[in-house]
Motif scaffolding. Sequence first.
Motif, mmCIF file in Angstrom:
data_model
loop_
_atom_site.group_PDB
_atom_site.id
_atom_site.type_symbol
_atom_site.label_atom_id
_atom_site.label_comp_id
_atom_site.label_asym_id
_atom_site.label_seq_id
_atom_site.Cartn_x
_atom_site.Cartn_y
_atom_site.Cartn_z
ATOM 1 N N THR A 84 0.852 -1.189 0.000
ATOM 2 C CA THR A 84 0.000 0.000 0.000
ATOM 3 C C THR A 84 0.885 1.234 0.000
ATOM 4 O OG1 THR A 84 -1.761 -1.134 1.217
ATOM 5 C CG2 THR A 84 -1.800 1.266 1.236
ATOM 6 N N GLY A 85 0.546 2.165 -0.877
ATOM 7 C CA GLY A 85 1.329 3.383 -0.964
ATOM 8 C C GLY A 85 0.710 4.348 -1.952
ATOM 9 N N THR A 86 1.556 5.247 -2.444
ATOM 10 C CA THR A 86 1.101 6.268 -3.385
ATOM 11 C C THR A 86 1.996 6.253 -4.616
ATOM 12 O OG1 THR A 86 0.365 7.658 -1.539
ATOM 13 C CG2 THR A 86 0.589 8.715 -3.691
ATOM 14 N N TYR A 87 1.382 6.170 -5.789
ATOM 15 C CA TYR A 87 2.153 6.227 -7.021
ATOM 16 C C TYR A 87 2.774 7.616 -7.206
ATOM 17 C CZ TYR A 87 0.450 1.766 -8.977
ATOM 18 O OH TYR A 87 0.189 0.434 -9.226
ATOM 19 N N LEU A 88 3.969 7.628 -7.804
ATOM 20 C CA LEU A 88 4.649 8.879 -8.140
ATOM 21 C C LEU A 88 4.756 8.970 -9.664
ATOM 22 C CD1 LEU A 88 7.555 8.748 -5.510
ATOM 23 C CD2 LEU A 88 5.284 9.794 -5.269
ATOM 24 N N GLU A 106 7.167 -0.909 -21.635
ATOM 25 C CA GLU A 106 6.601 -1.291 -20.351
ATOM 26 C C GLU A 106 6.730 -0.107 -19.408
ATOM 27 O OE1 GLU A 106 8.230 -4.987 -18.942
ATOM 28 O OE2 GLU A 106 7.579 -6.080 -20.733
ATOM 29 N N ILE A 107 5.721 0.074 -18.575
ATOM 30 C CA ILE A 107 5.634 1.260 -17.719
ATOM 31 C C ILE A 107 6.075 0.898 -16.309
ATOM 32 C CG2 ILE A 107 4.114 3.095 -16.888
ATOM 33 C CD1 ILE A 107 2.161 2.294 -19.143
ATOM 34 N N LEU A 108 7.124 1.554 -15.843
ATOM 35 C CA LEU A 108 7.594 1.371 -14.473
ATOM 36 C C LEU A 108 7.186 2.588 -13.660
ATOM 37 C CD1 LEU A 108 11.239 0.008 -14.941
ATOM 38 C CD2 LEU A 108 9.092 -1.274 -14.837
ATOM 39 N N THR A 109 6.283 2.375 -12.710
ATOM 40 C CA THR A 109 5.799 3.463 -11.874
ATOM 41 C C THR A 109 6.245 3.231 -10.442
ATOM 42 O OG1 THR A 109 3.840 3.595 -13.298
ATOM 43 C CG2 THR A 109 3.787 4.827 -11.228
ATOM 44 N N PRO A 110 6.971 4.191 -9.845
ATOM 45 C CA PRO A 110 7.396 4.019 -8.451
ATOM 46 C C PRO A 110 6.206 4.158 -7.502
ATOM 47 C CG PRO A 110 8.048 6.182 -9.265
ATOM 48 C CD PRO A 110 7.490 5.436 -10.442
ATOM 49 N N LEU A 111 6.112 3.234 -6.568
ATOM 50 C CA LEU A 111 5.077 3.271 -5.540
ATOM 51 C C LEU A 111 5.762 3.579 -4.207
ATOM 52 C CD1 LEU A 111 1.998 2.667 -4.928
ATOM 53 C CD2 LEU A 111 2.783 0.391 -4.232
ATOM 54 N N GLN A 112 5.460 4.757 -3.657
ATOM 55 C CA GLN A 112 6.080 5.150 -2.398
ATOM 56 C C GLN A 112 5.268 4.600 -1.233
ATOM 57 O OE1 GLN A 112 6.434 9.393 -1.524
ATOM 58 N NE2 GLN A 112 8.468 9.000 -0.658
ATOM 59 N N LEU A 113 5.924 3.785 -0.393
ATOM 60 C CA LEU A 113 5.256 3.165 0.739
ATOM 61 C C LEU A 113 5.219 4.126 1.925
ATOM 62 C CD1 LEU A 113 6.883 -0.384 0.489
ATOM 63 C CD2 LEU A 113 5.028 0.629 -0.869
ATOM 64 N N ASP A 114 4.500 3.726 2.970
ATOM 65 C CA ASP A 114 4.354 4.595 4.132
ATOM 66 C C ASP A 114 5.686 4.907 4.800
ATOM 67 O OD1 ASP A 114 1.645 4.626 3.698
ATOM 68 O OD2 ASP A 114 1.207 3.001 5.118
ATOM 69 N N SER A 169 -4.675 7.870 -8.420
ATOM 70 C CA SER A 169 -4.103 8.870 -7.515
ATOM 71 C C SER A 169 -4.457 8.531 -6.072
ATOM 72 C CB SER A 169 -4.621 10.268 -7.866
ATOM 73 O OG SER A 169 -6.037 10.303 -7.785
ATOM 74 N N GLY A 170 -3.707 9.125 -5.160
ATOM 75 C CA GLY A 170 -3.953 8.880 -3.752
ATOM 76 C C GLY A 170 -3.434 7.527 -3.312
ATOM 77 N N GLU A 171 -3.865 7.122 -2.130
ATOM 78 C CA GLU A 171 -3.405 5.840 -1.595
ATOM 79 C C GLU A 171 -4.009 4.685 -2.394
ATOM 80 O OE1 GLU A 171 -2.588 4.801 2.821
ATOM 81 O OE2 GLU A 171 -4.604 4.024 2.392
ATOM 82 N N VAL A 172 -3.186 3.715 -2.718
ATOM 83 C CA VAL A 172 -3.626 2.582 -3.527
ATOM 84 C C VAL A 172 -3.012 1.311 -2.954
ATOM 85 C CG1 VAL A 172 -1.720 2.925 -5.143
ATOM 86 C CG2 VAL A 172 -3.716 1.631 -5.869
ATOM 87 N N THR A 173 -3.798 0.237 -3.004
ATOM 88 C CA THR A 173 -3.308 -1.079 -2.593
ATOM 89 C C THR A 173 -3.028 -1.894 -3.847
ATOM 90 O OG1 THR A 173 -4.528 -1.034 -0.511
ATOM 91 C CG2 THR A 173 -3.826 -3.186 -1.326
ATOM 92 N N VAL A 174 -1.799 -2.330 -3.957
ATOM 93 C CA VAL A 174 -1.336 -3.014 -5.168
ATOM 94 C C VAL A 174 -0.973 -4.453 -4.840
ATOM 95 C CG1 VAL A 174 0.508 -3.113 -6.887
ATOM 96 C CG2 VAL A 174 -0.496 -0.912 -6.260
#
Length: 280
Positions: free
Chosen positions: A80-84, A103-111, A140-145
Amino acid sequence: MNKWRFALQKRWFGYLGVAILFAIICVMLSNWQLSRRDEREVEIDRVNRNFDATPVQIEDVLPTLDGFNENDRWLPVEVTGTYLPEKELLVRNRPHDGQPGYEILTPLQLDNGNIFVVNRGWIPTGNDADRPESVPRPPSGEVTVVARLKAGEAEIKGRGAPEGQLATIRLDDAAATFGQPTYTGAYGLLASESPESPDPRPAEVKRPEPDEGPHLSYAFQWIIFALMAFGFLGYAVREEYRRVNSDDPEENRRATERARKKALRVTDADIEDELLDGKH
């Protein structure tokens, strides 16, 4: 014994040495093919065990940022975090169903501030060879991946990429662009995200097919080649024997007898042809 004296010449020992060396190489290649088949079987077992497993917490399988156990490949993790999206990277020259794309690499910033790289999927190239037409936005916002783990890729010498893109999924290079603590032992192939993006989702990675490949048949072929080497050597020895002993009356008698028996040999096909001819 005098009839076989020719076989003691040095050249025949040389031929035998070549045959043995060739056979050893064939056996080594056969073992290599068998080892590759074993690797494929291990990977098939890993996919069957991990691909549809219950997702686990990332800390349970990646206790350090640079650690990764190959046995956890394809294992789903839940983070769980927020995509940048402003730090998103594209990996170029990635084929999918025979088509080129990215391919799309999206950083997910964790808590805790760490970044986990999520491969959100594949998109095709556009009219511009260096950029896709558009890149689907992440939620956008908090997302669970939920994402399946894979190890990063090695650098390919001589292959570069424009700014904002990577030539391969080399996680150290990705981490350098993010400028924050990043998991470099493994990244995740997106399986699901909640909430979902408002844009159409990129094409996801398919489950690998359980294909062992042709390695077993190739292994048998190399063994056959090894046996053929000795078969050819035996044939050469036999022909040399007949040539050297062509003046021997006994050998001539045996050759004549073999030819006579071969001429008198009647096959089932010959009998069938005679019966058919008798009906006309």
